[in-house]
Write a protein that holds these residues in place. Structure first.
Motif, mmCIF file in Angstrom:
data_model
loop_
_atom_site.group_PDB
_atom_site.id
_atom_site.type_symbol
_atom_site.label_atom_id
_atom_site.label_comp_id
_atom_site.label_asym_id
_atom_site.label_seq_id
_atom_site.Cartn_x
_atom_site.Cartn_y
_atom_site.Cartn_z
ATOM 1 N N ILE A 188 1.001 -1.555 0.098
ATOM 2 C CA ILE A 188 0.336 -0.144 0.426
ATOM 3 C C ILE A 188 1.216 1.067 -0.494
ATOM 4 O O ILE A 188 0.496 2.052 -0.804
ATOM 5 C CB ILE A 188 -0.626 0.218 1.161
ATOM 6 N N THR A 189 2.233 1.620 0.942
ATOM 7 C CA THR A 189 2.702 2.296 0.622
ATOM 8 C C THR A 189 3.311 2.636 -0.108
ATOM 9 O O THR A 189 3.688 3.786 -0.438
ATOM 10 C CB THR A 189 4.007 2.297 2.386
ATOM 11 N N ASN A 190 3.894 1.583 -0.858
ATOM 12 C CA ASN A 190 4.764 1.671 -1.971
ATOM 13 C C ASN A 190 3.673 2.354 -3.436
ATOM 14 O O ASN A 190 4.088 3.257 -4.369
ATOM 15 C CB ASN A 190 5.379 0.382 -2.212
ATOM 16 N N ALA A 191 2.588 2.007 -2.946
ATOM 17 C CA ALA A 191 1.449 1.863 -4.577
ATOM 18 C C ALA A 191 1.664 3.550 -4.184
ATOM 19 O O ALA A 191 1.076 4.060 -5.008
ATOM 20 C CB ALA A 191 0.538 1.018 -4.454
ATOM 21 N N TYR A 192 1.160 3.550 -2.512
ATOM 22 C CA TYR A 192 0.881 5.146 -3.047
ATOM 23 C C TYR A 192 2.000 6.424 -3.368
ATOM 24 O O TYR A 192 1.573 7.259 -4.045
ATOM 25 C CB TYR A 192 0.049 5.156 -1.271
ATOM 26 N N LEU A 193 2.843 6.191 -3.354
ATOM 27 C CA LEU A 193 4.298 7.105 -3.486
ATOM 28 C C LEU A 193 4.241 6.709 -4.953
ATOM 29 O O LEU A 193 5.066 7.969 -5.321
ATOM 30 C CB LEU A 193 5.344 6.378 -2.872
ATOM 31 N N ASP A 194 4.007 5.462 -5.449
ATOM 32 C CA ASP A 194 3.892 5.886 -6.873
ATOM 33 C C ASP A 194 3.549 6.441 -7.478
ATOM 34 O O ASP A 194 3.014 6.860 -8.818
ATOM 35 C CB ASP A 194 4.113 4.578 -7.147
ATOM 36 N N THR A 195 1.708 6.855 -7.078
ATOM 37 C CA THR A 195 0.751 8.308 -7.145
ATOM 38 C C THR A 195 0.748 9.402 -7.205
ATOM 39 O O THR A 195 -0.054 9.881 -7.699
ATOM 40 C CB THR A 195 -0.722 7.693 -6.718
ATOM 41 N N VAL A 196 1.959 9.439 -6.269
ATOM 42 C CA VAL A 196 2.278 11.034 -6.131
ATOM 43 C C VAL A 196 3.629 11.869 -6.657
ATOM 44 O O VAL A 196 4.610 10.616 -6.827
ATOM 45 C CB VAL A 196 3.229 11.321 -4.397
ATOM 46 N N SER A 197 3.424 12.732 -7.589
ATOM 47 C CA SER A 197 4.248 12.760 -8.504
ATOM 48 C C SER A 197 5.222 14.285 -7.231
ATOM 49 O O SER A 197 5.238 15.101 -6.683
ATOM 50 C CB SER A 197 4.160 13.067 -10.084
ATOM 51 N N LEU A 198 6.288 14.463 -8.686
ATOM 52 C CA LEU A 198 7.625 15.225 -8.383
ATOM 53 C C LEU A 198 6.550 16.933 -7.920
ATOM 54 O O LEU A 198 6.571 17.712 -7.704
ATOM 55 C CB LEU A 198 8.661 15.290 -8.994
ATOM 56 N N GLU A 199 5.765 17.083 -9.688
ATOM 57 C CA GLU A 199 5.411 17.627 -9.881
ATOM 58 C C GLU A 199 3.783 18.436 -8.894
ATOM 59 O O GLU A 199 3.131 19.123 -8.465
ATOM 60 C CB GLU A 199 4.251 17.866 -11.182
ATOM 61 N N ASP A 200 3.598 17.022 -7.812
ATOM 62 C CA ASP A 200 2.343 17.047 -6.891
ATOM 63 C C ASP A 200 2.860 17.677 -6.310
ATOM 64 O O ASP A 200 1.829 19.078 -5.518
ATOM 65 C CB ASP A 200 1.846 14.862 -6.861
ATOM 66 N N LEU A 201 4.142 17.669 -5.088
ATOM 67 C CA LEU A 201 4.881 18.147 -4.885
ATOM 68 C C LEU A 201 5.517 19.719 -5.205
ATOM 69 O O LEU A 201 4.715 20.737 -3.931
ATOM 70 C CB LEU A 201 6.377 17.407 -4.345
ATOM 71 N N LEU A 202 5.493 20.148 -6.047
ATOM 72 C CA LEU A 202 5.292 21.498 -6.852
ATOM 73 C C LEU A 202 4.521 22.127 -6.097
ATOM 74 O O LEU A 202 4.698 23.525 -5.446
ATOM 75 C CB LEU A 202 6.439 21.716 -8.077
ATOM 76 N N THR A 203 3.343 21.637 -6.828
ATOM 77 C CA THR A 203 1.845 22.526 -7.132
ATOM 78 C C THR A 203 0.983 21.971 -5.965
ATOM 79 O O THR A 203 0.123 23.436 -4.986
ATOM 80 C CB THR A 203 1.176 22.111 -8.272
ATOM 81 N N GLY A 204 1.333 21.221 -5.173
ATOM 82 C CA GLY A 204 0.405 21.034 -4.109
ATOM 83 C C GLY A 204 -0.833 20.609 -3.957
ATOM 84 O O GLY A 204 -1.791 21.015 -3.491
ATOM 85 N N ALA A 205 -1.888 20.569 -5.590
ATOM 86 C CA ALA A 205 -2.788 20.699 -5.637
ATOM 87 C C ALA A 205 -3.398 19.627 -5.636
ATOM 88 O O ALA A 205 -4.647 19.391 -5.520
ATOM 89 C CB ALA A 205 -3.032 20.601 -7.727
ATOM 90 N N LYS A 206 -2.702 17.881 -5.352
ATOM 91 C CA LYS A 206 -3.423 17.142 -4.978
ATOM 92 C C LYS A 206 -3.921 17.098 -3.918
ATOM 93 O O LYS A 206 -4.693 16.308 -3.718
ATOM 94 C CB LYS A 206 -1.913 15.810 -4.873
ATOM 95 N N TRP A 207 -4.106 17.791 -2.800
ATOM 96 C CA TRP A 207 -4.379 17.714 -1.600
ATOM 97 C C TRP A 207 -4.446 19.159 -1.604
ATOM 98 O O TRP A 207 -4.968 18.952 -0.074
ATOM 99 C CB TRP A 207 -2.854 18.268 -0.805
ATOM 100 N N LYS A 208 -5.016 19.854 -1.780
ATOM 101 C CA LYS A 208 -6.079 21.137 -2.126
ATOM 102 C C LYS A 208 -7.308 20.547 -2.068
ATOM 103 O O LYS A 208 -7.774 19.494 -2.959
ATOM 104 C CB LYS A 208 -5.717 22.267 -2.773
ATOM 105 N N SER A 209 -8.471 20.840 -0.731
ATOM 106 C CA SER A 209 -9.802 20.342 -0.906
ATOM 107 C C SER A 209 -10.710 21.433 -2.044
ATOM 108 O O SER A 209 -10.151 22.795 -2.291
ATOM 109 C CB SER A 209 -10.405 20.348 0.100
ATOM 110 N N VAL A 210 -11.030 20.432 -2.411
ATOM 111 C CA VAL A 210 -12.462 21.396 -3.754
ATOM 112 C C VAL A 210 -13.215 21.496 -3.231
ATOM 113 O O VAL A 210 -14.041 20.843 -2.475
ATOM 114 C CB VAL A 210 -12.548 19.926 -5.117
#
Length: 141
Positions: A118-140
């Motif tokens: 589960i941990t590895n699968a999750y880390l593989d869904t997060v990209s460097l771009e996600d960290l740069l923008t933070g958009a993946k974690w911003k609530s809509v």
């Protein structure tokens, strides 16, 4: 799972290179100064990143390091796995395999193995771009 300072610094280096990708090759001294981290320590980490073919480098006056693909094409999992000895939650699991003399009798192995997956699968869904923008974690809203 325990991400060491090497893993955290590797992410910081990759983020810095991504943020300054327009600058071409960036010297490790520049990265070191911007991040406030020891150059000697960064040399070791960047060596692993280069060996894993996550960054390109060139020597000389205009030398340094740069990403060799777009930030969206890097997973955090691949970056951490090239730096960390083991991301598994327990020592008897390494690189997805169970390495334990007692694994046949250990009732907790399936749980640890699933957590590792589960941990590895999750880390593989997060990209460097996600960290740069933070958009993946911003609530809509």
């Amino acid at each position: 799972m325990n991400v060491t300072s090497k893993g955290r610094y590797a992410l910081r280096i990759m983020i810095d290179l991504a943020q300054h990708s327009e600058d071409g090759y960036i010297s490790l001294k520049t990265v070191s100064d911007r991040l406030g981290l020891s150059m000697k320590y960064l040399e070791m980490i960047v060596g692993n990143l280069k060996k894993a073919e996550l960054v390109d480098s060139t020597r000389g006056k205009e030398g340094g390091y740069k990403l060799n693909r777009a930030p969206a094409d890097y997973s955090i999992g691949e970056i951490l796995r090239c730096i960390e000895d083991n991301l598994a939650p327990v020592a008897c699991i390494k690189e997805g395999s169970v390495n334990c003399d007692r694994s046949g009798a250990c009732l907790t192995i399936p749980m640890w193995k699933e957590l590792d997956d589960i941990t590895n699968a999750y880390l593989d869904t997060v990209s460097l771009e996600d960290l740069l923008t933070g958009a993946k974690w911003k609530s809509v809203d």
